[in-house]
Structure formats: C-alpha cells, structure tokens
Scaffold this active site. Structure first.
Site, PDB file in Angstrom:
ATOM      1  N   GLN A 177      -7.994  -0.588   2.709  1.00 62.21           N
ATOM      2  CA  GLN A 177      -8.903  -1.233   3.669  1.00 62.21           C
ATOM      3  C   GLN A 177     -10.228  -1.648   3.030  1.00 62.21           C
ATOM      4  O   GLN A 177     -11.085  -2.206   3.714  1.00 62.21           O
ATOM      5  CB  GLN A 177      -9.173  -0.299   4.859  1.00 62.21           C
ATOM      6  CG  GLN A 177      -7.956  -0.038   5.725  1.00 62.21           C
ATOM      7  CD  GLN A 177      -7.465  -1.274   6.481  1.00 62.21           C
ATOM      8  OE1 GLN A 177      -8.162  -2.276   6.615  1.00 62.21           O
ATOM      9  NE2 GLN A 177      -6.233  -1.208   6.969  1.00 62.21           N
TER      10      GLN A 177
ATOM     11  N   GLY B 177       0.803  -1.217   0.000  1.00 67.67           N
ATOM     12  CA  GLY B 177       0.000   0.000   0.000  1.00 67.67           C
ATOM     13  C   GLY B 177       0.838   1.271   0.000  1.00 67.67           C
ATOM     14  O   GLY B 177       0.543   2.225  -0.722  1.00 67.67           O
ATOM     15  N   THR B 178       1.877   1.292   0.799  1.00 70.12           N
ATOM     16  CA  THR B 178       2.696   2.507   0.902  1.00 70.12           C
ATOM     17  C   THR B 178       3.326   2.854  -0.443  1.00 70.12           C
ATOM     18  O   THR B 178       3.258   3.997  -0.899  1.00 70.12           O
ATOM     19  CB  THR B 178       3.798   2.315   1.973  1.00 70.12           C
ATOM     20  OG1 THR B 178       3.153   2.026   3.212  1.00 70.12           O
ATOM     21  CG2 THR B 178       4.666   3.552   2.114  1.00 70.12           C
TER      22      THR B 178
ATOM     23  N   ASN C 234      -8.571   3.446   7.853  1.00 69.98           N
ATOM     24  CA  ASN C 234      -7.979   2.297   8.534  1.00 69.98           C
ATOM     25  C   ASN C 234      -8.151   2.333  10.043  1.00 69.98           C
ATOM     26  O   ASN C 234      -7.969   1.329  10.720  1.00 69.98           O
ATOM     27  CB  ASN C 234      -6.485   2.192   8.195  1.00 69.98           C
ATOM     28  CG  ASN C 234      -5.760   3.498   8.370  1.00 69.98           C
ATOM     29  OD1 ASN C 234      -6.058   4.481   7.696  1.00 69.98           O
ATOM     30  ND2 ASN C 234      -4.835   3.533   9.286  1.00 69.98           N
TER      31      ASN C 234
ATOM     32  N   CYS D  13       1.397   2.466  12.528  1.00 70.17           N
ATOM     33  CA  CYS D  13       2.529   3.399  12.589  1.00 70.17           C
ATOM     34  C   CYS D  13       2.521   4.202  13.875  1.00 70.17           C
ATOM     35  O   CYS D  13       3.563   4.564  14.381  1.00 70.17           O
ATOM     36  CB  CYS D  13       2.467   4.389  11.432  1.00 70.17           C
ATOM     37  SG  CYS D  13       2.094   3.615   9.882  1.00 70.17           S
TER      38      CYS D  13
ATOM     39  N   GLY E  72      -1.556  -6.324  -0.288  1.00 66.31           N
ATOM     40  CA  GLY E  72      -1.821  -7.745  -0.117  1.00 66.31           C
ATOM     41  C   GLY E  72      -1.985  -8.193   1.325  1.00 66.31           C
ATOM     42  O   GLY E  72      -2.851  -9.017   1.636  1.00 66.31           O
ATOM     43  N   HIS E  73      -1.167  -7.633   2.239  1.00 64.63           N
ATOM     44  CA  HIS E  73      -1.152  -8.222   3.583  1.00 64.63           C
ATOM     45  C   HIS E  73      -2.397  -7.906   4.409  1.00 64.63           C
ATOM     46  O   HIS E  73      -2.552  -8.424   5.517  1.00 64.63           O
ATOM     47  CB  HIS E  73       0.145  -7.887   4.336  1.00 64.63           C
ATOM     48  CG  HIS E  73       0.289  -6.499   4.836  1.00 64.63           C
ATOM     49  ND1 HIS E  73       0.289  -6.198   6.172  1.00 64.63           N
ATOM     50  CD2 HIS E  73       0.474  -5.329   4.189  1.00 64.63           C
ATOM     51  CE1 HIS E  73       0.479  -4.888   6.324  1.00 64.63           C
ATOM     52  NE2 HIS E  73       0.586  -4.339   5.124  1.00 64.63           N
TER      53      HIS E  73
HETATM   54  C1  LIG Z   1      -5.436   2.820   4.462  1.00 58.54           C
HETATM   55  C2  LIG Z   1      -4.034   2.324   4.368  1.00 58.54           C
HETATM   56  N1  LIG Z   1      -3.209   2.802   3.425  1.00 58.54           N
HETATM   57  C3  LIG Z   1      -1.946   2.385   3.283  1.00 58.54           C
HETATM   58  C4  LIG Z   1      -1.421   1.426   4.119  1.00 58.54           C
HETATM   59  C5  LIG Z   1      -0.013   0.977   3.933  1.00 58.54           C
HETATM   60  O1  LIG Z   1       0.007  -0.307   3.354  1.00 58.54           O
HETATM   61  P1  LIG Z   1       1.300  -1.254   3.468  1.00 58.54           P
HETATM   62  O2  LIG Z   1       1.405  -1.672   4.893  1.00 58.54           O
HETATM   63  O3  LIG Z   1       1.008  -2.394   2.526  1.00 58.54           O
HETATM   64  O4  LIG Z   1       2.474  -0.458   3.004  1.00 58.54           O
HETATM   65  C6  LIG Z   1      -2.220   0.911   5.141  1.00 58.54           C
HETATM   66  C7  LIG Z   1      -1.673  -0.050   6.115  1.00 58.54           C
HETATM   67  O5  LIG Z   1      -2.050  -0.040   7.279  1.00 58.54           O
HETATM   68  C8  LIG Z   1      -3.565   1.353   5.260  1.00 58.54           C
HETATM   69  O6  LIG Z   1      -4.384   0.866   6.196  1.00 58.54           O
END
Ligand SMILES: Cc1ncc(COP(=O)(O)O)c(C=O)c1O
Length: 379
Positions: A179, A71-72, A151, A325, A200-201
């Site tokens: 999410q 996601g990041t 999230n 985080c 994915g996770h």
């Molecule tokens: C809404 C949202 N965006 C982005 C992310 C980041 O995803 P990743 O952990 O796969 O980098 C998260 C992870 O908690 C998330 O909940």
C-alpha cells in the site's frame, strides 16, 4: 446517479498508457525470454529494462528484484524463502497483529511447521511500539516482518527506526509495502530493509503482477521448483506483458507521486468537511499523524457496516469494509479489533480509498450521498 469507485486499496483500474504498453507483448513480441532467438531476446529485453527501472525506483540494484504474481506471492516468498534458509540459526519470528492475510496466514503456517511467532500488538492508532519490538527480540530471532502502510486504515509504521534497530541486531527485516509503493519515496538501503513486497494492481497495473526486493547477500531459498528464471529464485516463464505493464505503471506512479499524495489529502479533507457540515457523527480509524492519504477508514456510530455498504452500492458508490479478503463476510476486521478490541466501532466501519478516476467532483458527490445514507440509517 453517478458511479464512484472508492476501493482503490482493494484494486485499481489499469492505466490507459499501461494497456497500450502491454499490447505489443501480447501480439507481436510474445516470445519466451529464455529462448535464444530474436523473439526470446526481445522479451528478455523487456525484463531487463523493467528490472533496472524498478530496482532504481527503490534505490536497489537489478539483481535484487524478483518479479512475482503480486503482493501475496511476494510476501509468501519473502517469509518462507528466508526462514527456510535460516532454520539452523533459530526458529523465532516476529510480525504484527495487523498484517494483511498474505503475511499473517504465512506466519500461521510457520507455527504449524514448528516456528515460534510473536505477534506485536498495536495501539488505538494502529501503531506498534518500538519498545515492545525491542523486548521481543531474542538470540534465535531470524526474521521480522512489519508492513509499511496498513491496507485497512492507512496507518504507517516507523520503518526507518525498525530497520536500523534490526540492522544493529543483525536480524532480517521484511516489509509489505503493497500500500506504500508508488505513493511515497522508498529507498531500501537508507531504510535498512532486507526484503520488500509490492503489488502491481494497486498502482494501475493488471492483477497478477508484482515484485519482491531481496537485498544482495540475504539468505534465500526458492519455494517453487522448475526452470532457472529469476536467478533460480522463482521458477516459471515470466509474465512478460505483465512485467512491461508493471514497469510502466511504476514509472507513472513514481512520476506523479507527490501530485497524487496532495490530491488524496484533499479528497479526505473534502469528505470530512462535508460530513462536518452535514453534522454527521463519525470516528476516524487510524493515525492522523502517521498515515498515507489514499485510505480513509471511518466508523459511523449506530450504522452497521454491511447495511451501509449495500446502501452506498445502491447509490453508485463502491467502498469496502476493509481488506478485500474479509469483505462480504460478517467477521469484524482483525485490524480494527487489534486497535479497539471487541468494540461497536469495528462493526460500523467503512474504508474509502482513492485513486485514478477520482476527482473533487465525484468525491464531493460520494461524501454527500454517504451523509444522506448515514442520516437515514441512524434514524
Ligand atoms: C498490504 C497488502 N499486502 C498484500 C496484499 C496482497 O496483494 P495481491 O492482491 O497482489 O496478492 C494486499 C492486497 O490487498 C495488501 O493490501
């Protein structure tokens, strides 16, 4: 004591069928998809199949999917990739105050690079105002990024209305659907989404897997340099086993979507019912109209988040203060602060999130243990 994992919004266990799916690509079919020999061709086929299936899952075509590390990276790439190719057109971008840090911190970086950012406020349910969005749009606005589902609270936004407004104004629309993907039906075309991030996770694939949808024709510049993978949009040898896993996890999630949705609804109702029966005071943080059911964020007045989380952990229950985080730090959540201001409520909140491995029995246990702990701590 039972162990109950209720932090699926932070990360989820890998589905056993997903593990099985990955193994051959770690053992026998370990080729580099860019190689022309049979090992390479075998690996390439995995990518092709996954790309076709994942594209279809959001009503997109295969050339519109870029595999990423999660996601990041998808959020960073969506934002930086588009604005860097549209700088001539304008330097104004819009997002919300409640985005995940993967989006929020990318916008902070844009400010350092000379962009002007509007951060939309939310109401006490975590929803933005469409009117405020309309009023924020300018001649030089090039991108709007608004998350699908929050999230921390599970609150959803009016993605379809936002999409059609921005299409009308010819402004790019990115949504962080990390999410939401796998839990509801998403058709990127129908919703007028130009860019969509998924991870994915959160859907029982391993960490480090994900994708970004970039609609055909959207101006986009790569942000990393190297090989010509992913149609020159994301350099680096692809995570073949991870992509096989992501494809399998997405297939399972999308097949079981409605069933899971109904289950999570039941879990949240069960927890609340038990707290009501136990006469526990709690406030639900989020919207009871616009939400996804896998996230239940509640404040227990008079009980400090950290103390509650430690006590839950001792009782075998894994929950969270919000986004992973900020978990572990004493900072109140930026999401709850955007909703309630500097209110005590932000200091007594806990997020329970549901997924694979949960059932009515362990949810009931978690709710009863939570009630006992809250009673003890609020004495
Ligand atoms: C809404 C949202 N965006 C982005 C992310 C980041 O995803 P990743 O952990 O796969 O980098 C998260 C992870 O908690 C998330 O909940």
């Amino acid at each position: 004591m039972k162990n109950v994992y209720l932090d699926h919004a932070a990360t989820s266990p890998v589905h056993p069928e997903v593990i099985e799916e990955m193994i051959p690509y770690l053992k026998e079919h370990f080729g580099n998809p860019s190689s022309i020999h049979q090992y390479g061709r075998r690996a390439r086929k995995v990518l092709d199949d996954a790309r076709t299936a994942i594209a279809a899952s959001i009503g997109a075509s295969r050339n519109e999917i870029i595999f990423t590390s999660g996601g990041t990276e998808s959020d960073n790439l969506a934002i930086l990739g588009t604005v860097s190719s549209l700088m001539e057109k304008g330097k104004h971008v819009i997002t919300t105050k409640v985005e995940h840090h993967a989006v929020l911190h990318t916008f902070h970086e844009l400010e350092k690079r000379g962009f002007e950012v509007t951060y939309l406020a939310v109401d006490e349910y975590g929803r933005i105002s469409l009117d405020e969005l309309k009023q924020s749009l300018r001649e030089d606005t090039i991108l709007v990024s608004i998350m699908y589902c929050n999230n921390e609270t599970g609150t959803t936004q009016d993605i379809k209305e936002i999409g059609s407004l921005l299409k009308e104004k010819d402004i790019l629309f990115h949504t962080d659907a990390v999410q939401a993907y796998g839990l509801i039906s998403i058709d990127a075309e129908d919703l007028n989404i130009d860019l969509l991030s998924a991870s994915g996770h959160k859907i029982n694939s391993p960490k480090g897997t994900g994708f970004l949808y970039v609609k055909e024709g959207v101006p986009f510049l790569p942000q990393g340099f190297g090989g010509e993978q992913e149609r020159k949009r994301r350099a680096g040898t692809e995570n073949v086993a991870g992509i096989a896993a992501l494809n399998k996890a997405a297939a399972i999630a999308n097949k079981e979507r409605e069933e899971r949705f109904a289950q999570y609804m039941k879990y949240r109702e069960t927890m609340k019912k038990i707290w009501d029966e136990e006469s526990i005071e709690y406030l639900e943080n989020g919207s009871d109209e616009f939400f996804l059911p896998h996230i239940l964020n509640v404040s227990f007045p008079g009980v400090k988040t950290e103390v509650l989380l430690v006590n839950l952990d001792l009782a075998g229950i894994a929950a969270s203060s919000g986004s992973a985080c900020t978990a572990g730090s004493l900072e109140p959540s930026h999401v709850l602060t955007a909703m309630f201001g500097e209110d005590e409520r932000t200091k007594s909140s806990v997020r329970f999130s549901f997924g694979l491995g949960n059932n009515l029995e362990n949810i009931g246990y978690a709710a009863i243990e939570t009630a006992k702990i809250v009673k003890r701590l609020s004495k």
